[in-house]
Write a protein that holds these residues in place. Structure first.
Motif, PDB file in Angstrom:
ATOM      1  N   ALA A 200      -2.008 -18.843  -3.415  1.00 15.46           N
ATOM      2  CA  ALA A 200      -1.626 -17.552  -2.503  1.00 15.46           C
ATOM      3  C   ALA A 200      -2.069 -15.745  -2.328  1.00 15.46           C
ATOM      4  N   PRO A 201      -2.252 -14.854  -1.452  1.00 12.91           N
ATOM      5  CA  PRO A 201      -2.351 -13.570  -1.578  1.00 12.91           C
ATOM      6  C   PRO A 201      -1.169 -13.406  -2.898  1.00 12.91           C
ATOM      7  N   SER A 202      -1.463 -11.681  -3.416  1.00 17.71           N
ATOM      8  CA  SER A 202      -0.463 -11.291  -4.434  1.00 17.71           C
ATOM      9  C   SER A 202      -0.224 -10.506  -3.420  1.00 17.71           C
TER      10      SER A 202
ATOM     11  N   VAL B  13       1.169  -8.039   6.670  1.00 22.71           N
ATOM     12  CA  VAL B  13       1.977  -8.599   7.621  1.00 22.71           C
ATOM     13  C   VAL B  13       2.284  -7.589   8.472  1.00 22.71           C
ATOM     14  N   VAL B  14       2.084  -5.704   8.646  1.00 22.84           N
ATOM     15  CA  VAL B  14       1.921  -4.983  10.031  1.00 22.84           C
ATOM     16  C   VAL B  14       0.738  -5.035  10.655  1.00 22.84           C
TER      17      VAL B  14
ATOM     18  N   GLY C  66       2.194 -11.227   9.725  1.00 23.95           N
ATOM     19  CA  GLY C  66       3.509 -11.495  10.178  1.00 23.95           C
ATOM     20  C   GLY C  66       4.355 -12.293   9.233  1.00 23.95           C
ATOM     21  N   VAL C  67       5.667 -12.646   9.394  1.00 22.62           N
ATOM     22  CA  VAL C  67       6.175 -13.345   8.631  1.00 22.62           C
ATOM     23  C   VAL C  67       6.020 -14.758   8.132  1.00 22.62           C
TER      24      VAL C  67
ATOM     25  N   VAL D 149       4.509 -16.958   4.871  1.00 18.17           N
ATOM     26  CA  VAL D 149       4.735 -18.653   4.719  1.00 18.17           C
ATOM     27  C   VAL D 149       3.098 -19.416   4.884  1.00 18.17           C
ATOM     28  N   ASP D 150       2.696 -19.558   5.551  1.00 26.75           N
ATOM     29  CA  ASP D 150       1.605 -19.902   5.302  1.00 26.75           C
ATOM     30  C   ASP D 150       1.142 -20.471   4.133  1.00 26.75           C
ATOM     31  N   SER D 151       0.731 -18.537   3.598  1.00 31.66           N
ATOM     32  CA  SER D 151      -0.104 -18.332   2.321  1.00 31.66           C
ATOM     33  C   SER D 151       0.345 -19.471   1.522  1.00 31.66           C
ATOM     34  N   GLY D 152       1.359 -19.897   1.787  1.00 34.44           N
ATOM     35  CA  GLY D 152       1.554 -20.653   0.306  1.00 34.44           C
ATOM     36  C   GLY D 152       2.561 -20.232  -1.035  1.00 34.44           C
ATOM     37  N   ILE D 153       3.104 -18.752  -0.277  1.00 35.25           N
ATOM     38  CA  ILE D 153       4.210 -17.930  -1.126  1.00 35.25           C
ATOM     39  C   ILE D 153       5.129 -18.849  -1.965  1.00 35.25           C
TER      40      ILE D 153
END
Length: 174
Positions: free
Chosen positions: A2-4, A15-16, A21-22, A26-30
């Motif tokens: 996941a990105p930091s 995000v913006v 977006g949100v 979520v897709d980044s794996g946080i």
């Protein structure tokens, strides 16, 4: 990996400004919701003292009969107290609702750079706005949502200005 999102600026840009977006978060794996999305403690719902709301769906088929005023009052009460409500017997075909859901899924599945074209600040179309929180620059806590707003004026204008992946909805309307 996941990105930091170690600072609000990198999160805001991802995000913006970059249009992720949100869904992109979520897709980044946080594994943890970023702090910017957590409401201040004073505004959080107290789960221990919260009560369950049991408002039944509102039956719109009764609008054309003797119960018209009661249905209107139910809508007003629900809108004023909760801000939302569920309706039944609204006359919208299930096939159209399913098509709308699929159209939304198609849009939100696009790569970030294709969605970002329609960001509310830069959209080439006055009919289409994509975003996350409504005013992310000013909110104390960002909203955990993404949205697409597509205004309809007529078929020709919508077909020209809506994202291409959304135009298939016209097959189900006509």
């Amino acid at each position: 990996m996941a990105p930091s999102f170690d600072n609000e600026s990198s999160l805001f840009n991802f995000v913006v400004r970059d249009g992720n977006g949100v869904k992109g978060i979520v897709d980044s794996g946080i594994s943890k919701v970023p702090q910017a999305y957590i409401q201040p403690h004073a505004e959080q719902i107290d789960k221990k003292s919260a009560s369950k709301c049991e408002i039944p769906p509102i039956d719109l088929s009764k609008l054309d009969g003797p119960d018209h005023d009661e249905v209107v009052n139910q809508i007003v009460r629900a809108a004023e107290t909760l801000g939302f409500f569920q309706v039944v017997n609204h006359g919208v075909p299930v096939q159209l609702l399913d098509s709308l859901k699929q159209t939304a899924h198609n849009f939100f599945s696009l790569p970030a750079e294709r969605k970002a074209v329609y960001r509310k600040e830069v959209s080439p179309s006055p009919l289409v706005k994509y975003g996350t929180s409504f005013v992310p620059e000013k909110e104390r806590a960002l909203e955990w949502k993404d949205y697409i707003s597509m205004a309809y004026t007529n078929d020709d204008e919508a077909l020209q200005q809506w994202p291409g992946c959304c135009s298939s909805i016209f097959e189900d309307i006509t």
